[in-house]
Design a protein around this motif. Structure first.
Motif, PDB file in Angstrom:
ATOM      1  N   THR A  80      -1.586  -6.021  -4.707  1.00 36.34           N
ATOM      2  CA  THR A  80      -0.534  -5.452  -3.865  1.00 36.34           C
ATOM      3  C   THR A  80       0.656  -6.412  -3.832  1.00 36.34           C
ATOM      4  OG1 THR A  80      -1.719  -6.420  -1.980  1.00 36.34           O
ATOM      5  CG2 THR A  80      -2.097  -4.091  -2.434  1.00 36.34           C
ATOM      6  N   LEU A  97       0.885  -4.024 -10.539  1.00 38.70           N
ATOM      7  CA  LEU A  97      -0.171  -3.035 -10.291  1.00 38.70           C
ATOM      8  C   LEU A  97       0.071  -1.764 -11.105  1.00 38.70           C
ATOM      9  CD1 LEU A  97      -2.778  -2.404  -8.801  1.00 38.70           C
ATOM     10  CD2 LEU A  97      -1.412  -1.535  -6.884  1.00 38.70           C
ATOM     11  N   ASP A  98       0.851  -0.861 -10.556  1.00 38.11           N
ATOM     12  CA  ASP A  98       0.986   0.455 -11.200  1.00 38.11           C
ATOM     13  C   ASP A  98       1.535   0.381 -12.619  1.00 38.11           C
ATOM     14  OD1 ASP A  98      -0.015   1.727  -8.949  1.00 38.11           O
ATOM     15  OD2 ASP A  98       1.954   2.026  -8.059  1.00 38.11           O
ATOM     16  N   GLU A  99       2.504  -0.525 -12.853  1.00 34.97           N
ATOM     17  CA  GLU A  99       3.087  -0.604 -14.199  1.00 34.97           C
ATOM     18  C   GLU A  99       2.068  -1.096 -15.225  1.00 34.97           C
ATOM     19  OE1 GLU A  99       4.636  -4.484 -12.207  1.00 34.97           O
ATOM     20  OE2 GLU A  99       3.730  -2.565 -11.621  1.00 34.97           O
ATOM     21  N   ILE A 101      -1.281  -0.785 -14.837  1.00 30.56           N
ATOM     22  CA  ILE A 101      -2.285   0.276 -14.982  1.00 30.56           C
ATOM     23  C   ILE A 101      -1.810   1.296 -16.017  1.00 30.56           C
ATOM     24  CG2 ILE A 101      -3.336   2.258 -13.796  1.00 30.56           C
ATOM     25  CD1 ILE A 101      -3.608   0.480 -11.315  1.00 30.56           C
ATOM     26  N   SER A 102      -0.533   1.627 -15.957  1.00 31.54           N
ATOM     27  CA  SER A 102       0.033   2.572 -16.940  1.00 31.54           C
ATOM     28  C   SER A 102      -0.015   1.991 -18.349  1.00 31.54           C
ATOM     29  CB  SER A 102       1.478   2.917 -16.572  1.00 31.54           C
ATOM     30  OG  SER A 102       1.540   3.603 -15.343  1.00 31.54           O
ATOM     31  N   VAL A 120      -7.531  -2.286  -4.108  1.00 26.45           N
ATOM     32  CA  VAL A 120      -6.927  -1.494  -5.187  1.00 26.45           C
ATOM     33  C   VAL A 120      -7.955  -1.100  -6.253  1.00 26.45           C
ATOM     34  CG1 VAL A 120      -4.642  -2.491  -4.829  1.00 26.45           C
ATOM     35  CG2 VAL A 120      -6.155  -3.517  -6.524  1.00 26.45           C
ATOM     36  N   LYS A 123      -7.899   2.415  -7.809  1.00 23.32           N
ATOM     37  CA  LYS A 123      -6.981   2.622  -8.934  1.00 23.32           C
ATOM     38  C   LYS A 123      -7.509   1.970 -10.206  1.00 23.32           C
ATOM     39  CE  LYS A 123      -2.545   3.073  -6.509  1.00 23.32           C
ATOM     40  NZ  LYS A 123      -1.151   2.556  -6.413  1.00 23.32           N
TER      41      LYS A 123
END
Length: 232
Positions: A80, A97-99, A101-102, A120, A123
């Motif tokens: 986070t 995180l999200d970037e 994971i993508s 997290v 995810k």
């Protein structure tokens, strides 16, 4: 049968056929038989008297090598935003995180260790089919799922390794580089072997350490006398 190279013949000539060496002797000898032009990894192979198909005989653990692995470890921290600075300060190579994971969903796995947080994991868990086969999936048992992401990064950068017995009952892990002093190879190997000894499952019967061999990249293996290893 493949023809031996000049270096392979030279390495084999230094190993006495049928002899089991002490761990100290083997740590010195593995340097002599490392004839590659690059700084070879030194690996240890331990055959255990366990049945890894049974959950109560699975051997998996963590060891912190006193002299490190000699390798540059690329660490990705999936966390986070409030933990990003802590991870970066500890030396993480990639933080987000999200970037990330993508990127992983797109096939990117150019790291050696992934550390994440419990909050997290929902995810990160979706990446199991990609990370699992590459042995990159974070796991609480190896300290890679934690709220103390900075400490986890410091640990893996400093020589912390995790190992697991494979389906044939063998643990294979690195204990340094051929450029290390023999004493450093010895002490790293001893730490791993003593850790494996402490992890002996109560369900394992008979001889626990079936055989131990040490080798470097592209070198023959050196048989180690188990009785020569203190504390196992």
């Amino acid at each position: 049968m493949a023809r031996l190279t000049k270096n392979q013949k030279a390495a084999l000539s230094k190993i006495e056929a049928g002899k089991a060496y002490s761990l100290k002797e083997a740590a010195a000898l593995v340097k002599e038989i490392s004839l590659t032009k690059f700084d070879a990894s030194v690996d240890i192979d331990v055959r255990l008297g366990v049945d890894p198909r049974k959950a109560n005989q699975m051997v998996r653990g963590i060891a912190t090598l006193p002299h490190g692995t000699g390798k540059t470890v690329r660490v990705l921290v999936l966390c986070t935003p409030d933990k990003e600075e802590e991870a970066k300060a500890a030396g993480a190579d990639f933080v987000g995180l999200d970037e990330y994971i993508s990127k992983i969903e797109g096939g990117w796995t150019d790291v050696d260790i992934i550390i994440t947080m419990p909050s997290v994991m929902a995810k990160v868990g979706k990446l199991g089919r990609i990370l699992g086969p590459r042995n990159l999936m974070p796991n609480p048992k190896t300290g890679t799922v934690t709220t103390e992401v900075g400490k986890a990064v410091t640990d893996v950068k400093g020589g912390k390794i995790d190992f697991k017995v494979d389906k044939t009952g063998i643990i294979h892990t690195s204990v340094g580089k051929a450029s290390f002093d023999a004493d450093k190879i010895y002490e790293n190997a001893l730490e791993v072997l003593q850790t494996i000894s402490r992890l002996k499952p109560s369900a394992a019967k008979g001889t626990y350490f079936k055989s131990i061999h040490i080798s470097s990249t592209m070198s023959p293996g050196i048989h180690i006398e188990t009785k020569s290893v203190a504390g196992i």
